[in-house]
Write a protein that holds these residues in place. Structure first.
Motif, PDB file in Angstrom:
ATOM      1  N   VAL A 119     102.622  19.313  60.722  1.00 21.78           N
ATOM      2  CA  VAL A 119     104.103  20.592  61.437  1.00 21.78           C
ATOM      3  C   VAL A 119     103.544  21.846  60.313  1.00 21.78           C
ATOM      4  O   VAL A 119     104.322  21.792  59.430  1.00 21.78           O
ATOM      5  CB  VAL A 119     105.040  19.835  62.043  1.00 21.78           C
ATOM      6  CG1 VAL A 119     105.449  21.033  62.967  1.00 21.78           C
ATOM      7  CG2 VAL A 119     105.091  19.456  63.043  1.00 21.78           C
ATOM      8  N   SER A 120     102.541  22.837  61.428  1.00 26.80           N
ATOM      9  CA  SER A 120     102.245  23.936  60.608  1.00 26.80           C
ATOM     10  C   SER A 120     103.750  25.026  60.117  1.00 26.80           C
ATOM     11  O   SER A 120     104.318  25.193  60.769  1.00 26.80           O
ATOM     12  CB  SER A 120     101.386  24.985  61.304  1.00 26.80           C
ATOM     13  OG  SER A 120     100.513  24.437  61.140  1.00 26.80           O
ATOM     14  N   GLU A 121     103.785  25.256  58.789  1.00 27.47           N
ATOM     15  CA  GLU A 121     104.583  26.479  58.798  1.00 27.47           C
ATOM     16  C   GLU A 121     104.982  27.710  59.634  1.00 27.47           C
ATOM     17  O   GLU A 121     104.414  27.891  59.764  1.00 27.47           O
ATOM     18  CB  GLU A 121     105.377  26.719  57.264  1.00 27.47           C
ATOM     19  CG  GLU A 121     105.126  25.903  55.966  1.00 27.47           C
ATOM     20  CD  GLU A 121     105.739  26.644  54.866  1.00 27.47           C
ATOM     21  OE1 GLU A 121     104.650  27.239  54.804  1.00 27.47           O
ATOM     22  OE2 GLU A 121     106.179  25.538  54.212  1.00 27.47           O
ATOM     23  N   TYR A 122     106.321  27.205  60.386  1.00 27.89           N
ATOM     24  CA  TYR A 122     106.745  28.806  61.060  1.00 27.89           C
ATOM     25  C   TYR A 122     106.590  30.141  60.585  1.00 27.89           C
ATOM     26  O   TYR A 122     107.442  30.281  59.332  1.00 27.89           O
ATOM     27  CB  TYR A 122     107.798  28.322  62.151  1.00 27.89           C
ATOM     28  CG  TYR A 122     108.775  28.701  62.836  1.00 27.89           C
ATOM     29  CD1 TYR A 122     107.900  29.795  63.863  1.00 27.89           C
ATOM     30  CD2 TYR A 122     109.700  30.567  62.846  1.00 27.89           C
ATOM     31  CE1 TYR A 122     108.430  30.222  65.258  1.00 27.89           C
ATOM     32  CE2 TYR A 122     109.871  31.264  63.529  1.00 27.89           C
ATOM     33  CZ  TYR A 122     108.966  30.497  64.980  1.00 27.89           C
ATOM     34  OH  TYR A 122     109.219  31.743  66.394  1.00 27.89           O
ATOM     35  N   LYS A 175     101.308  24.253  66.864  1.00 28.30           N
ATOM     36  CA  LYS A 175     100.701  24.368  65.577  1.00 28.30           C
ATOM     37  C   LYS A 175     101.383  22.738  64.947  1.00 28.30           C
ATOM     38  O   LYS A 175     102.083  22.909  64.336  1.00 28.30           O
ATOM     39  CB  LYS A 175     101.101  25.805  65.030  1.00 28.30           C
ATOM     40  CG  LYS A 175     100.674  26.606  65.216  1.00 28.30           C
ATOM     41  CD  LYS A 175     100.736  28.237  64.733  1.00 28.30           C
ATOM     42  CE  LYS A 175     100.480  28.801  65.254  1.00 28.30           C
ATOM     43  NZ  LYS A 175     100.822  30.491  65.067  1.00 28.30           N
ATOM     44  N   ALA A 203     105.328  21.031  55.773  1.00 30.59           N
ATOM     45  CA  ALA A 203     104.306  20.482  56.501  1.00 30.59           C
ATOM     46  C   ALA A 203     104.055  19.231  56.467  1.00 30.59           C
ATOM     47  O   ALA A 203     104.182  18.616  57.763  1.00 30.59           O
ATOM     48  CB  ALA A 203     102.893  21.327  56.113  1.00 30.59           C
ATOM     49  N   THR A 261     112.368  25.291  62.992  1.00 26.83           N
ATOM     50  CA  THR A 261     111.471  25.825  62.312  1.00 26.83           C
ATOM     51  C   THR A 261     110.400  24.495  62.920  1.00 26.83           C
ATOM     52  O   THR A 261     109.262  25.008  62.858  1.00 26.83           O
ATOM     53  CB  THR A 261     110.997  25.890  60.843  1.00 26.83           C
ATOM     54  OG1 THR A 261     110.971  24.770  60.026  1.00 26.83           O
ATOM     55  CG2 THR A 261     111.817  27.323  60.580  1.00 26.83           C
ATOM     56  N   GLU A 262     110.534  23.189  62.771  1.00 20.51           N
ATOM     57  CA  GLU A 262     109.621  22.447  63.632  1.00 20.51           C
ATOM     58  C   GLU A 262     109.652  22.570  64.732  1.00 20.51           C
ATOM     59  O   GLU A 262     108.253  22.375  65.662  1.00 20.51           O
ATOM     60  CB  GLU A 262     109.503  20.881  62.451  1.00 20.51           C
ATOM     61  CG  GLU A 262     109.598  20.432  61.216  1.00 20.51           C
ATOM     62  CD  GLU A 262     109.935  18.992  61.091  1.00 20.51           C
ATOM     63  OE1 GLU A 262     109.986  18.688  59.739  1.00 20.51           O
ATOM     64  OE2 GLU A 262     111.085  18.779  61.577  1.00 20.51           O
ATOM     65  N   LYS A 283     109.659  25.051  66.699  1.00 20.18           N
ATOM     66  CA  LYS A 283     109.684  26.164  66.407  1.00 20.18           C
ATOM     67  C   LYS A 283     108.071  25.916  66.653  1.00 20.18           C
ATOM     68  O   LYS A 283     107.514  26.657  67.906  1.00 20.18           O
ATOM     69  CB  LYS A 283     109.988  27.275  66.385  1.00 20.18           C
ATOM     70  CG  LYS A 283     111.620  27.538  66.624  1.00 20.18           C
ATOM     71  CD  LYS A 283     111.728  28.755  65.807  1.00 20.18           C
ATOM     72  CE  LYS A 283     113.292  28.583  66.723  1.00 20.18           C
ATOM     73  NZ  LYS A 283     114.485  29.872  65.810  1.00 20.18           N
ATOM     74  N   SER A 284     107.260  25.578  65.831  1.00 18.21           N
ATOM     75  CA  SER A 284     105.591  25.845  65.786  1.00 18.21           C
ATOM     76  C   SER A 284     105.511  24.525  66.242  1.00 18.21           C
ATOM     77  O   SER A 284     104.455  25.263  67.123  1.00 18.21           O
ATOM     78  CB  SER A 284     105.911  24.921  64.020  1.00 18.21           C
ATOM     79  OG  SER A 284     105.841  26.020  62.891  1.00 18.21           O
ATOM     80  N   THR A 335     104.999  26.648  69.672  1.00 23.41           N
ATOM     81  CA  THR A 335     104.148  27.603  69.937  1.00 23.41           C
ATOM     82  C   THR A 335     102.213  26.506  69.566  1.00 23.41           C
ATOM     83  O   THR A 335     101.720  26.400  69.851  1.00 23.41           O
ATOM     84  CB  THR A 335     104.172  27.939  69.047  1.00 23.41           C
ATOM     85  OG1 THR A 335     103.502  27.871  66.927  1.00 23.41           O
ATOM     86  CG2 THR A 335     104.927  29.205  68.354  1.00 23.41           C
ATOM     87  N   ASN A 384     112.408  27.553  55.837  1.00 27.35           N
ATOM     88  CA  ASN A 384     111.067  26.650  56.407  1.00 27.35           C
ATOM     89  C   ASN A 384     111.084  25.415  56.192  1.00 27.35           C
ATOM     90  O   ASN A 384     111.525  24.853  55.474  1.00 27.35           O
ATOM     91  CB  ASN A 384     109.432  27.084  56.569  1.00 27.35           C
ATOM     92  CG  ASN A 384     108.936  27.291  57.267  1.00 27.35           C
ATOM     93  OD1 ASN A 384     109.012  27.267  58.256  1.00 27.35           O
ATOM     94  ND2 ASN A 384     108.260  29.355  56.869  1.00 27.35           N
TER      95      ASN A 384
END
Length: 153
Positions: free
Chosen positions: A67-70, A45, A80, A36-37, A39-40, A43, A77
């Motif tokens: 790193v914002s949560e996905y 974030k 952060a 999930t990191e 992927k964020s 994007t 998840n």
């Protein structure tokens, strides 16, 4: 399978680093991330403004990197602001360890990006802190460059 072209264009810069420090040598390090990191980060974030690096048991870690949560991560998840391990060669780690034992040196992250293979990379720099008068000099140089560019264009 085609690569996502927008993921390669992601680059998150630490602008405060050039103002606060003299950047001496730069190294490119890989990051140990969860699904999930990455992927964020793809994007865009993530934030490295307040991040810093330190050594623990001979390994380099980055702390306080956000790193914002996905959004679609559900129970998988990540946290952060967890500490993330950086991947460097042994000789690069030894060079950094020797320099960090000297007074006034630190390791700071300067740029987080996705390389052409789709991996997240973090540029870290060996840096020395600036004094207040050095920071004023940096501001003067930046203003002079801007004025020069305005006059010539």
């Amino acid at each position: 399978m085609s690569k996502n072209k927008t993921a390669a264009n992601i680059s998150i810069k630490n602008r405060k680093a050039e103002y606060e420090y003299f950047l001496l040598t730069k190294y490119t390090a890989g990051l140990v991330l969860t699904g999930t990191e990455i992927k964020s980060i793809r994007t865009g974030k993530a934030n490295i403004q307040d991040a810093y690096c330190s050594f623990e048991n001979g390994e380099l870690w980055v702390h306080n990197m956000h790193v914002s949560e996905y959004a679609n991560g559900s129970y998988n998840n990540h946290e952060a602001k967890r500490d993330r391990k950086l991947l460097l060669n042994k000789r690069e780690i030894k060079k950094l360890l020797v320099k960090l034992n000297e007074r006034g040196f630190t390791v700071i992250p300067t740029l987080l990006y996705i390389n052409e293979n789709g991996y997240a990379k973090l540029d870290v720099a060996l840096a020395r802190g600036k004094k207040k008068y050095d920071k004023r000099e940096t501001i003067k140089e930046k203003d002079n460059r801007l004025n020069y560019d305005r006059d010539n264009h």
